[in-house]
Design an enzyme around this catalytic site. Structure first.
Site, PDB file in Angstrom:
ATOM      1  N   CYS A  68      10.677   4.224  -8.834  1.00 35.42           N
ATOM      2  CA  CYS A  68       9.217   4.337  -8.847  1.00 35.42           C
ATOM      3  C   CYS A  68       8.569   3.466  -9.923  1.00 35.42           C
ATOM      4  O   CYS A  68       7.529   2.857  -9.690  1.00 35.42           O
ATOM      5  CB  CYS A  68       8.792   5.790  -9.011  1.00 35.42           C
ATOM      6  SG  CYS A  68       9.333   6.549 -10.559  1.00 35.42           S
ATOM      7  N   HIS A 121       8.335  10.668 -12.707  1.00 40.15           N
ATOM      8  CA  HIS A 121       8.009   9.994 -11.455  1.00 40.15           C
ATOM      9  C   HIS A 121       6.570   9.486 -11.498  1.00 40.15           C
ATOM     10  O   HIS A 121       5.721  10.062 -12.183  1.00 40.15           O
ATOM     11  CB  HIS A 121       8.183  10.958 -10.281  1.00 40.15           C
ATOM     12  CG  HIS A 121       8.159  10.273  -8.957  1.00 40.15           C
ATOM     13  ND1 HIS A 121       9.159   9.447  -8.523  1.00 40.15           N
ATOM     14  CD2 HIS A 121       7.225  10.280  -7.978  1.00 40.15           C
ATOM     15  CE1 HIS A 121       8.858   8.976  -7.322  1.00 40.15           C
ATOM     16  NE2 HIS A 121       7.683   9.471  -6.966  1.00 40.15           N
ATOM     17  N   HIS A 137       4.716   5.402  -3.671  1.00 44.62           N
ATOM     18  CA  HIS A 137       5.744   5.599  -4.690  1.00 44.62           C
ATOM     19  C   HIS A 137       7.104   5.339  -4.074  1.00 44.62           C
ATOM     20  O   HIS A 137       7.231   5.177  -2.856  1.00 44.62           O
ATOM     21  CB  HIS A 137       5.667   7.026  -5.256  1.00 44.62           C
ATOM     22  CG  HIS A 137       5.910   8.082  -4.227  1.00 44.62           C
ATOM     23  ND1 HIS A 137       7.029   8.867  -4.210  1.00 44.62           N
ATOM     24  CD2 HIS A 137       5.181   8.469  -3.142  1.00 44.62           C
ATOM     25  CE1 HIS A 137       6.977   9.710  -3.185  1.00 44.62           C
ATOM     26  NE2 HIS A 137       5.862   9.482  -2.518  1.00 44.62           N
TER      27      HIS A 137
END
Length: 165
Positions: A68, A121, A137
């Site tokens: 990510c 993340h 993502h």
């Protein structure tokens, strides 16, 4: 009217002209700046979308596989913005943005591990509309994909958002 009053009147006239000129120039500059900003936001989003379907690879930074933070790193690099390489470090730069003030191009950060506030993340906001806030993502299960910030998985894991523009 004496000479000094006439001269003052001339300067006042030129002063008004100068002020109008400066205001007009600054408004034109502001408009050009907004267009450049929108163009950069669009380029970041479009760059990210070119990676759709790229498989997830921890530490990966290419179309063969990426994580990510690499997606963010490469997307923002396309407009000359250099980001740190990890999502945790990326979450500490830029301007903090409340969830209710998100715009396209903002970056959202999540805690997907055991610690509720440790960023693990990240994704880029691609669309804000009636159906919620979409972000792109690199998912460990699906690769580079788009999801809704308000779905049952992502919403409770949201930690913060940042703006780099």
């Amino acid at each position: 009217m004496n000479i000094s009053q006439i001269n003052a009147s001339k300067y006042c006239h030129w002063g008004r002209f100068f002020l109008i000129f400066i205001l007009t120039a600054s408004l034109a500059s502001c408009s050009a700046s907004k267009k450049a900003h929108k163009k950069n936001v669009n380029k970041v989003i479009q760059t990210a979308k070119t990676y759709r379907g790229t498989p997830y690879r921890y530490g990966g930074t290419s179309r063969a596989g990426m994580d990510c933070s690499a997606l963010l790193y490469l997307s923002f690099e396309s407009v000359g913005i250099q980001l740190p390489r990890t999502s945790e470090a990326q979450s500490k730069v830029g301007k903090n943005v409340p969830k209710g003030k998100l715009v396209e191009g903002d970056v959202v950060f999540f805690a997907t591990g055991k610690r509720k506030n440790k960023v693990t993340h990240a994704g880029i906001v691609t669309e804000i509309g009636r159906n919620g806030i979409q972000f792109i993502h690199s998912s460990s299960s699906l690769g580079v994909t788009e999801d809704n910030l308000y779905n049952t998985y992502w919403h409770p894991r949201f930690v913060r958002a940042r703006r780099y523009f």
